[in-house]
Design a protein around this motif. Structure first.
Motif, mmCIF file in Angstrom:
data_model
loop_
_atom_site.group_PDB
_atom_site.id
_atom_site.type_symbol
_atom_site.label_atom_id
_atom_site.label_comp_id
_atom_site.label_asym_id
_atom_site.label_seq_id
_atom_site.Cartn_x
_atom_site.Cartn_y
_atom_site.Cartn_z
ATOM 1 N N THR A 174 -53.428 -60.523 -1.783
ATOM 2 C CA THR A 174 -52.998 -59.752 -0.688
ATOM 3 C C THR A 174 -52.866 -58.649 -0.518
ATOM 4 O O THR A 174 -53.050 -57.609 -1.271
ATOM 5 C CB THR A 174 -51.310 -60.581 -0.634
ATOM 6 O OG1 THR A 174 -51.407 -59.793 1.870
ATOM 7 C CG2 THR A 174 -50.469 -59.109 -0.319
ATOM 8 N N GLU A 175 -53.437 -57.827 0.831
ATOM 9 C CA GLU A 175 -53.686 -56.181 0.939
ATOM 10 C C GLU A 175 -53.011 -56.270 2.095
ATOM 11 O O GLU A 175 -53.114 -56.824 3.190
ATOM 12 C CB GLU A 175 -55.083 -55.801 0.995
ATOM 13 C CG GLU A 175 -56.061 -56.671 0.100
ATOM 14 C CD GLU A 175 -57.687 -56.122 0.762
ATOM 15 O OE1 GLU A 175 -57.788 -55.682 1.128
ATOM 16 O OE2 GLU A 175 -58.127 -56.405 -0.587
ATOM 17 N N ILE A 176 -52.250 -55.201 2.199
ATOM 18 C CA ILE A 176 -51.401 -54.696 4.111
ATOM 19 C C ILE A 176 -51.404 -53.188 4.080
ATOM 20 O O ILE A 176 -50.672 -52.674 3.345
ATOM 21 C CB ILE A 176 -49.702 -55.569 3.277
ATOM 22 C CG1 ILE A 176 -49.047 -55.596 5.272
ATOM 23 C CG2 ILE A 176 -49.055 -54.717 2.365
ATOM 24 C CD1 ILE A 176 -48.015 -56.833 5.438
ATOM 25 N N GLU A 177 -51.302 -52.931 4.954
ATOM 26 C CA GLU A 177 -51.201 -51.582 5.927
ATOM 27 C C GLU A 177 -49.751 -51.782 6.350
ATOM 28 O O GLU A 177 -50.143 -52.471 6.872
ATOM 29 C CB GLU A 177 -52.767 -51.395 5.821
ATOM 30 C CG GLU A 177 -52.170 -49.350 6.118
ATOM 31 C CD GLU A 177 -51.954 -48.703 4.766
ATOM 32 O OE1 GLU A 177 -51.426 -48.214 5.155
ATOM 33 O OE2 GLU A 177 -52.423 -48.487 4.205
ATOM 34 N N PRO A 178 -49.158 -51.126 6.976
ATOM 35 C CA PRO A 178 -48.485 -50.657 5.912
ATOM 36 C C PRO A 178 -48.202 -50.022 4.498
ATOM 37 O O PRO A 178 -47.430 -51.683 4.402
ATOM 38 C CB PRO A 178 -47.456 -49.411 6.742
ATOM 39 C CG PRO A 178 -47.267 -50.461 7.608
ATOM 40 C CD PRO A 178 -48.185 -51.589 7.895
ATOM 41 N N ALA A 179 -48.565 -49.837 3.675
ATOM 42 C CA ALA A 179 -47.597 -50.134 2.684
ATOM 43 C C ALA A 179 -46.347 -50.425 2.522
ATOM 44 O O ALA A 179 -45.451 -51.461 1.203
ATOM 45 C CB ALA A 179 -48.517 -48.603 1.755
ATOM 46 N N SER A 180 -45.764 -50.082 3.226
ATOM 47 C CA SER A 180 -44.463 -50.330 3.067
ATOM 48 C C SER A 180 -43.869 -51.826 3.240
ATOM 49 O O SER A 180 -42.810 -52.238 2.625
ATOM 50 C CB SER A 180 -43.222 -49.286 3.837
ATOM 51 O OG SER A 180 -43.616 -49.745 5.100
#
Length: 133
Positions: free
Chosen positions: A102-108
């Motif tokens: 998985t890739e997600i933004e915002p990183a938090s």
């Protein structure tokens, strides 16, 4: 952007594992952090155990590659960008490798998403064997 990847080897045929992974609306059956899910082959709504709702779009559901990709497109969390990818790879006729990235933004948001994915991936062997897929 934060990225995360988990994997597990499961002693089931890749076709059996693929039937579970590719059934988009039924993710709540095997993903413990999701308390409910509904939808179609193109989109789904999930309710997290904490009560937040997410709207997800199915990006890829490719049975020849056994690749499922989805994106969080709306809901209660402030997701700016997301792509989840699940690959089912045959190791032997009755053994599969599942890779969930998985890739997600915002990183938090990865701080919560990563452990939830780990729990789902780690629980898949038991789920597959209990329900005899």
């Amino acid at each position: 952007m934060a990225t995360h990847r988990s994997h597990v080897i499961i002693d089931v045929s890749p076709d059996a594992l693929w039937r579970v992974i590719s059934d988009a609306p039924r993710i709540a059956d095997w993903f413990p952090a999701i308390s409910a899910s509904d939808g179609s082959a193109a989109r789904r709504t999930v309710i997290l155990g904490s009560g937040e709702r997410l709207e997800e779009l199915v990006v890829t559901n490719d049975s020849s590659l056994r690749r499922f990709q989805y994106s969080i497109a709306g809901g209660d969390l402030p997701v700016e960008r997301h792509l989840g990818t699940i690959d089912v790879i045959q190791l032997a006729p009755s053994q599969s490798l599942l890779v969930y990235g998985t890739e997600i933004e915002p990183a938090s948001l990865a701080e919560a998403l990563g452990p939830a994915i780990e729990a789902a991936v780690d629980g898949l062997p038991k789920y597959m064997h209990e329900y005899k897929f």
